[in-house]
Design a protein around this motif. Structure first.
Motif, mmCIF file in Angstrom:
data_model
loop_
_atom_site.group_PDB
_atom_site.id
_atom_site.type_symbol
_atom_site.label_atom_id
_atom_site.label_comp_id
_atom_site.label_asym_id
_atom_site.label_seq_id
_atom_site.Cartn_x
_atom_site.Cartn_y
_atom_site.Cartn_z
ATOM 1 N N ALA A 67 24.821 -122.839 -0.725
ATOM 2 C CA ALA A 67 23.614 -122.070 -1.036
ATOM 3 C C ALA A 67 23.620 -120.732 -0.311
ATOM 4 C CB ALA A 67 22.371 -122.872 -0.658
ATOM 5 N N LEU A 68 24.099 -120.726 0.926
ATOM 6 C CA LEU A 68 24.165 -119.478 1.679
ATOM 7 C C LEU A 68 25.179 -118.517 1.061
ATOM 8 C CD1 LEU A 68 24.002 -120.942 5.293
ATOM 9 C CD2 LEU A 68 22.225 -119.657 4.098
ATOM 10 N N ALA A 69 26.313 -119.058 0.599
ATOM 11 C CA ALA A 69 27.323 -118.217 -0.053
ATOM 12 C C ALA A 69 26.795 -117.650 -1.357
ATOM 13 C CB ALA A 69 28.598 -119.027 -0.301
ATOM 14 N N LYS A 70 26.030 -118.451 -2.085
ATOM 15 C CA LYS A 70 25.445 -117.972 -3.337
ATOM 16 C C LYS A 70 24.435 -116.863 -3.080
ATOM 17 C CE LYS A 70 23.147 -119.618 -7.545
ATOM 18 N NZ LYS A 70 22.604 -120.808 -8.254
ATOM 19 N N ARG A 71 23.669 -116.993 -1.997
ATOM 20 C CA ARG A 71 22.627 -116.018 -1.683
ATOM 21 C C ARG A 71 23.198 -114.730 -1.101
ATOM 22 N NH1 ARG A 71 18.176 -117.597 2.749
ATOM 23 N NH2 ARG A 71 18.342 -119.574 1.591
ATOM 24 N N HIS A 72 24.195 -114.857 -0.215
ATOM 25 C CA HIS A 72 24.683 -113.701 0.520
ATOM 26 C C HIS A 72 26.127 -113.311 0.187
ATOM 27 C CE1 HIS A 72 21.134 -113.589 3.119
ATOM 28 N NE2 HIS A 72 21.213 -114.906 3.183
ATOM 29 N N GLY A 73 26.786 -114.096 -0.652
ATOM 30 C CA GLY A 73 28.175 -113.832 -0.970
ATOM 31 C C GLY A 73 29.110 -114.505 0.017
ATOM 32 N N LEU A 74 30.343 -114.697 -0.401
ATOM 33 C CA LEU A 74 31.311 -115.379 0.462
ATOM 34 C C LEU A 74 31.610 -114.589 1.730
ATOM 35 C CD1 LEU A 74 33.875 -116.682 -2.195
ATOM 36 C CD2 LEU A 74 32.182 -118.024 -0.933
ATOM 37 N N ASP A 75 31.507 -113.265 1.651
ATOM 38 C CA ASP A 75 31.840 -112.416 2.798
ATOM 39 C C ASP A 75 30.613 -111.758 3.416
ATOM 40 O OD1 ASP A 75 34.672 -112.832 2.385
ATOM 41 O OD2 ASP A 75 34.517 -111.462 0.685
ATOM 42 N N GLY A 76 29.423 -112.077 2.912
ATOM 43 C CA GLY A 76 28.218 -111.413 3.388
ATOM 44 C C GLY A 76 27.684 -111.998 4.679
ATOM 45 N N ARG A 77 27.009 -111.168 5.440
ATOM 46 C CA ARG A 77 26.383 -111.634 6.675
ATOM 47 C C ARG A 77 24.960 -112.096 6.382
ATOM 48 N NH1 ARG A 77 25.715 -105.723 9.662
ATOM 49 N NH2 ARG A 77 24.172 -104.837 8.230
ATOM 50 N N PHE A 78 24.399 -112.866 7.303
ATOM 51 C CA PHE A 78 23.026 -113.335 7.145
ATOM 52 C C PHE A 78 22.453 -113.713 8.502
ATOM 53 C CE2 PHE A 78 25.718 -117.103 6.408
ATOM 54 C CZ PHE A 78 25.207 -117.971 7.363
ATOM 55 N N CYS A 79 21.136 -113.828 8.540
ATOM 56 C CA CYS A 79 20.450 -114.302 9.742
ATOM 57 C C CYS A 79 19.214 -115.078 9.307
ATOM 58 C CB CYS A 79 20.059 -113.136 10.649
ATOM 59 S SG CYS A 79 19.198 -113.669 12.162
ATOM 60 N N LEU A 80 19.179 -116.352 9.640
ATOM 61 C CA LEU A 80 18.060 -117.224 9.302
ATOM 62 C C LEU A 80 17.378 -117.725 10.569
ATOM 63 C CD1 LEU A 80 19.819 -119.608 6.728
ATOM 64 C CD2 LEU A 80 18.769 -117.381 6.259
ATOM 65 N N ILE A 81 16.093 -118.018 10.456
ATOM 66 C CA ILE A 81 15.390 -118.772 11.486
ATOM 67 C C ILE A 81 15.054 -120.132 10.893
ATOM 68 C CG2 ILE A 81 13.315 -118.969 12.894
ATOM 69 C CD1 ILE A 81 15.201 -116.887 13.945
ATOM 70 N N LEU A 82 15.510 -121.170 11.570
ATOM 71 C CA LEU A 82 15.256 -122.540 11.139
ATOM 72 C C LEU A 82 14.281 -123.202 12.109
ATOM 73 C CD1 LEU A 82 18.941 -123.663 10.415
ATOM 74 C CD2 LEU A 82 17.306 -122.633 8.807
ATOM 75 N N GLU A 83 13.409 -124.016 11.569
ATOM 76 C CA GLU A 83 12.470 -124.787 12.379
ATOM 77 C C GLU A 83 12.873 -126.261 12.346
ATOM 78 O OE1 GLU A 83 7.700 -125.956 12.650
ATOM 79 O OE2 GLU A 83 8.484 -124.836 10.922
ATOM 80 N N VAL A 84 13.001 -126.851 13.518
ATOM 81 C CA VAL A 84 13.261 -128.282 13.634
ATOM 82 C C VAL A 84 11.913 -128.951 13.882
ATOM 83 C CG1 VAL A 84 14.546 -130.084 14.838
ATOM 84 C CG2 VAL A 84 15.543 -127.804 14.563
ATOM 85 N N VAL A 85 11.491 -129.770 12.943
ATOM 86 C CA VAL A 85 10.135 -130.329 12.939
ATOM 87 C C VAL A 85 10.081 -131.636 13.720
ATOM 88 C CG1 VAL A 85 8.260 -131.147 11.469
ATOM 89 C CG2 VAL A 85 9.725 -129.249 10.696
ATOM 90 N N ARG A 86 9.187 -131.687 14.676
ATOM 91 C CA ARG A 86 8.929 -132.875 15.495
ATOM 92 C C ARG A 86 10.229 -133.566 15.926
ATOM 93 N NH1 ARG A 86 4.763 -132.768 11.722
ATOM 94 N NH2 ARG A 86 2.705 -132.569 12.683
ATOM 95 N N PRO A 87 11.038 -132.863 16.690
ATOM 96 C CA PRO A 87 12.327 -133.454 17.102
ATOM 97 C C PRO A 87 12.186 -134.713 17.943
ATOM 98 C CG PRO A 87 11.869 -131.422 18.315
ATOM 99 C CD PRO A 87 10.862 -131.497 17.221
ATOM 100 N N ASP A 88 11.064 -134.858 18.652
ATOM 101 C CA ASP A 88 10.875 -136.087 19.425
ATOM 102 C C ASP A 88 10.791 -137.311 18.521
ATOM 103 O OD1 ASP A 88 10.926 -134.683 21.747
ATOM 104 O OD2 ASP A 88 8.798 -134.919 22.230
ATOM 105 N N ALA A 89 10.312 -137.104 17.288
ATOM 106 C CA ALA A 89 10.188 -138.215 16.342
ATOM 107 C C ALA A 89 11.373 -138.298 15.390
ATOM 108 C CB ALA A 89 8.894 -138.077 15.541
ATOM 109 N N TYR A 90 11.835 -137.134 14.915
ATOM 110 C CA TYR A 90 12.838 -137.113 13.848
ATOM 111 C C TYR A 90 14.211 -136.619 14.291
ATOM 112 C CZ TYR A 90 8.483 -137.282 11.167
ATOM 113 O OH TYR A 90 7.247 -137.614 10.681
ATOM 114 N N GLY A 91 14.359 -136.268 15.540
ATOM 115 C CA GLY A 91 15.638 -135.753 15.999
ATOM 116 C C GLY A 91 15.989 -134.444 15.306
ATOM 117 N N HIS A 92 17.223 -134.319 14.850
ATOM 118 C CA HIS A 92 17.694 -133.078 14.219
ATOM 119 C C HIS A 92 17.573 -133.120 12.701
ATOM 120 C CE1 HIS A 92 21.040 -135.861 13.752
ATOM 121 N NE2 HIS A 92 21.505 -135.087 12.786
#
Length: 242
Positions: A199-224
């Motif tokens: 999905a990242l390659a489709k969005r940014h291309g095979l050679d394109g750069r990107f920067c995402l912020i990901l949220e890990v939700v309730r890691p104490d309950a669900y881990g990663h």
């Protein structure tokens, strides 16, 4: 009787031809998929892949690594080996001397600047629109910044990680940054990268750069396992660079 034998022979030949065509198609598609993955990660056969791990924050020794960061390392190393690359592991810790150039190999740099000084240098050099507070200044409210937007950690409830692909001076040898507020967010981002690269390659291309912020939700309950993309900050994160 002869006609029946001829019909059977024709049907068998047709089945063999059809089966062979399907097998060739699947093999070509699998090869094309593998080549696209290798290009996206810059990991061709026998290519050099360096994983730079952070020092365990509370460990007394300079080369201790958190077990969850080890899980992130295993995730990335498995991916690299599947691409045929040779993997080298380095624990950056608090050493500010870089013994590996950032264009000599494909690099996966893991951890925040507190535990991995190389990460701090990479952010300042390649992703100037992003930064992370120092733990000694803010404690558990460790905050990621992208432009003017902040992502403060809420321990056990909402924790964040920056995931970026960066250009280097050597074409085909990108750098991947996994800059998390905690070890569990690093593991979550490594898993996300391994499973969402198409999905990242489709969005940014095979050679394109990107920067995402990901949220890990309730890691104490669900881990990663429960991860949400909070935003694609590619334009803001790389602002100031050509």
């Amino acid at each position: 009787m002869v006609s029946s034998v001829d019909d059977l022979t024709i049907n068998l030949l047709a089945s063999v031809i059809a089966g062979t065509a399907v097998w060739l198609f699947q093999r070509l598609r699998r090869r094309r998929r593998d080549e696209r993955r290798k290009r996206f990660f810059g990991l061709s056969d026998r290519a050099e892949c360096v994983i730079v791990a952070p020092k365990h924050a509370s460990a007394p020794t300079a080369h201790s690594v958190n077990r969850l960061d080890v899980a992130a390392i295993v995730e990335i190393a498995t991916l690299a080996r599947e691409c045929g690359a040779d993997v080298a592991l380095k624990v950056q810790g608090q050493d500010v001397v870089f013994d590996t150039g950032f264009d000599a190999a494909t690099e996966f740099c893991i951890g925040g600047p507190d535990g991995n000084t190389r990460m701090g240098a990479h952010l300042a050099t390649f992703v100037p629109g992003a930064s992370m507070d120092r733990y000694e200044d803010v404690g558990d409210k460790l905050t990621l910044w992208v432009g003017d937007e902040s992502f403060p950690r809420e321990p056990g409830e909402s924790e964040f990680v920056l995931l970026a692909k960066v250009d280097t001076a050597r074409p085909g040898r990108p750098m991947f940054l996994v800059c998390g507020q905690t070890a569990i967010t690093n593991r979550a981002a490594a898993r996300y990268l391994a499973t969402h690269y198409r999905a990242l390659a489709k969005r940014h291309g095979l050679d394109g750069r990107f920067c995402l912020i990901l949220e890990v939700v309730r890691p104490d309950a669900y881990g990663h396992r429960v991860v949400r993309e909070r935003g694609d900050y590619t334009a803001v994160a790389f602002a100031g660079r050509s």
